[in-house]
Design a protein around this motif. Sequence first.
Motif: not given
Length: 360
Positions: A64, A71-75
Amino acid sequence: MSDITTVLNKKYFDFNDIVTLLSIEDEIHMQKIFNKSLEVKTKTIGRNVYLRGLIEYSNICRKNCLYCGIRKDNSNVNRYTLTHDEVMEAVRYTYKNGLGSIVIQSGELLGKTFIDIIEEYVKEIHSTYPELLITLSCGEQSLEVYRRWYDAGARRYLLRIESSDKILYYKIHPHDQYHSFETRKKVLNDLRTTCYQVGTGVMIGLPDQTVEHLAKDLIFFRDLDVDMIGMGPFIEHSETPLYDRRSDLWPLKKRFEKSLLMIAILRIMMPTINIAASTALASIDSQGRQKGLLAGANVVMPNVTPFYKKVNYRLYENKPGLYLNESQNLKTIHDGIKDYGEHICYNDPGIPLHYKNNNF
Ligand code: SAH
Ligand code: SF4
């Protein structure tokens, strides 16, 4: 301020010398540094440019990093992993067009499936195209995994330190077990103990970054005795946490100029390493790569990812060539370079003289 010519004529730059050079803002004095760097490059490694085909293998990432668009949390990201046919077609294209090396870059994953599949690709590429030098940039892995990939045929590894200053590092990464500054440094030191050609680098123009931080980065590269460097301007991405700091950033022009100065000073400090003219330079200035080469870089990495997939590998905004297909992209780069007095070396992996001197 010390006289720039006096500093440029020194055999060895200390921290204060580097800060002096990096602080220069006027065109005439900047040009003096670029001239010196081009002179050093011409005398030591010649005006030869090496090309690498860059495959963006997967945008799935466990991390992230606060600056990165995938990054992982960018949906909002459409996640993909290239198919076997897509990877091998990109490799074939790279080989057929005479780019001397293939780079497999990816979001960071640690699982067995990922590690095995990269190993299989390396083996297949190595046996199908033995002349093509294989470079990996697949994040932080254990020494054992790096060795397995080396044994499969990989010969270069790229892992940017991002910033060599611990405080700044934690301003651009979450402070948790997945983003440890100590681990990043350890992994780079591990790589240095292997036979890989090792590359690292930083982003330039991060929030709160100063020329003193950048001077420290250059000294970090020299102390690690790296073979290759890839560094370029930080470019904000609206779907990342660091976007909130956009009003504190240096203007793009300044980030661009400091990136060129970093390349030039490093070329003078480490004349025989490979230095990439990064794609991020071209996202600020359409002649960015060429200016990078004139400042002392000697490597360009055309993107060979299928264009319908690479639109989803958006680490930063305004990435150049996103909507060009592979051959348009290659032609733009080729035409752009040859008018600048640089010689493009086809079918040559461009092993850094620095590595050869240390290992043969
Ligand atoms: N996951 C791997 C490799 C892919 S990221 C890794 O992190 O090592 C490749 C590089 O892209 C990173 O090292 C970083 O320096 C750069 N990058 C990511 N986001 C960026 C941004 N917003 N601006 C400029 N460079 C960026
Ligand atoms: Fe993942 Fe690399 Fe982006 Fe960090 S910089 S989020 S590790 S792809």
